[in-house]
Scaffold this motif. Structure first.
Motif, short mmCIF file in Angstrom:
data_model
loop_
_atom_site.label_atom_id
_atom_site.label_comp_id
_atom_site.label_asym_id
_atom_site.label_seq_id
_atom_site.Cartn_x
_atom_site.Cartn_y
_atom_site.Cartn_z
N LEU A 67 -11.27 -8.74 4.87
CA LEU A 67 -11.19 -10.05 5.53
C LEU A 67 -11.48 -11.18 4.55
CD1 LEU A 67 -12.94 -9.26 8.93
CD2 LEU A 67 -10.51 -9.72 8.55
N ASP A 68 -12.48 -11.01 3.71
CA ASP A 68 -12.84 -12.05 2.74
C ASP A 68 -11.73 -12.31 1.73
OD1 ASP A 68 -15.30 -12.31 3.96
OD2 ASP A 68 -16.40 -11.13 2.45
N ASN A 69 -10.95 -11.28 1.41
CA ASN A 69 -9.89 -11.41 0.42
C ASN A 69 -8.51 -11.62 1.02
OD1 ASN A 69 -11.11 -10.89 -2.38
ND2 ASN A 69 -12.04 -9.31 -1.11
N GLY A 70 -8.42 -11.65 2.35
CA GLY A 70 -7.13 -11.83 3.01
C GLY A 70 -6.21 -10.62 2.86
N ALA A 71 -6.79 -9.44 2.68
CA ALA A 71 -6.01 -8.22 2.51
C ALA A 71 -5.74 -7.57 3.86
CB ALA A 71 -6.76 -7.25 1.60
N ASP A 72 -4.64 -6.84 3.93
CA ASP A 72 -4.30 -6.11 5.14
C ASP A 72 -5.00 -4.75 5.14
OD1 ASP A 72 -2.52 -8.09 6.00
OD2 ASP A 72 -0.91 -7.24 4.79
N LEU A 73 -5.37 -4.27 6.31
CA LEU A 73 -5.93 -2.93 6.47
C LEU A 73 -4.85 -2.04 7.07
CD1 LEU A 73 -9.47 -3.70 7.89
CD2 LEU A 73 -8.91 -2.81 5.63
N VAL A 74 -4.58 -0.92 6.44
CA VAL A 74 -3.57 0.03 6.93
C VAL A 74 -4.26 1.36 7.16
CG1 VAL A 74 -1.38 1.16 6.46
CG2 VAL A 74 -1.81 -1.14 5.56
N PRO A 75 -4.59 1.67 8.43
CA PRO A 75 -5.26 2.95 8.69
C PRO A 75 -4.29 4.12 8.55
CG PRO A 75 -4.88 1.76 10.73
CD PRO A 75 -4.43 0.87 9.61
N VAL A 76 -4.76 5.19 7.93
CA VAL A 76 -3.95 6.39 7.74
C VAL A 76 -4.80 7.59 8.13
CG1 VAL A 76 -2.75 7.81 6.04
CG2 VAL A 76 -2.67 5.33 5.85
N LEU A 77 -4.21 8.53 8.84
CA LEU A 77 -4.90 9.74 9.26
C LEU A 77 -4.01 10.94 8.97
CD1 LEU A 77 -7.36 11.00 10.70
CD2 LEU A 77 -6.11 10.73 12.83
N GLY A 78 -4.52 11.90 8.21
CA GLY A 78 -3.77 13.11 7.91
C GLY A 78 -4.13 14.20 8.90
N PHE A 79 -3.13 14.83 9.50
CA PHE A 79 -3.36 15.87 10.49
C PHE A 79 -3.19 17.26 9.87
CE2 PHE A 79 -2.11 12.22 13.03
CZ PHE A 79 -3.07 12.25 14.03
N GLY A 80 -3.98 18.21 10.32
CA GLY A 80 -3.82 19.61 9.91
C GLY A 80 -4.36 19.92 8.53
N GLU A 81 -5.21 19.10 7.99
CA GLU A 81 -5.72 19.32 6.65
C GLU A 81 -6.70 20.48 6.58
OE1 GLU A 81 -7.39 15.65 5.38
OE2 GLU A 81 -5.45 14.67 5.20
N ASN A 82 -7.41 20.75 7.65
CA ASN A 82 -8.43 21.80 7.60
C ASN A 82 -8.03 23.04 8.38
OD1 ASN A 82 -8.60 20.09 9.78
ND2 ASN A 82 -10.78 20.36 10.10
N ASP A 83 -6.75 23.24 8.63
CA ASP A 83 -6.29 24.48 9.28
C ASP A 83 -5.82 25.48 8.25
OD1 ASP A 83 -6.80 23.80 11.90
OD2 ASP A 83 -4.88 22.79 12.14
#
Length: 83
Positions: A67-83
Motif C-alpha cells: 500500500l505504501d508503494n502503490g504496488a498491486d497484490l496478486v494472491p496465488v495458491l498452489g493446489f496439490g503440493e503436499n499429495d
C-alpha cells in the motif's frame, strides 16, 4: 553462507532479504518492479498432511508495504503440493 560462492549465485538470481527495507527498495525502483513473497514460509511448507491444506498467515506487514508503494497484490495458491 558456508560456501563463499553461493551468496554470489543467489544474488545474481535476484534473491534478497524479505525485510521491509529490502521490499521498499525494490518497489521504489518504479513501474515494472515486483517482489514475490512466500507468506507462510518454512512453517507452512513443513505443516503438511496428504489430503489437507493449511494456510499459515502469521505475517501481514507485506500488505502495508504494498500500500505504501502503490504496488498491486496478486494472491496465488498452489493446489496439490503436499499429495
Amino acid at each position: 553462507f558456508w560456501c563463499p560462492w553461493i551468496r554470489e549465485v543467489l544474488l545474481s538470481m535476484g534473491l534478497c532479504s524479505a525485510s521491509k527495507r529490502s521490499c521498499n527498495q525494490i518497489l521504489a525502483r518504479g513501474p515494472g518492479s515486483a517482489i514475490m513473497l512466500v507468506v507462510g514460509g518454512a512453517a507452512e511448507s513443513l505443516d503438511t498432511e496428504p489430503g489437507t491444506y493449511r494456510l499459515t498467515l502469521g505475517r501481514k506487514g507485506f500488505v502495508r508495504v504494498a500500500l505504501d508503494n502503490g504496488a498491486d497484490l496478486v494472491p496465488v495458491l498452489g493446489f496439490g503440493e503436499n499429495d
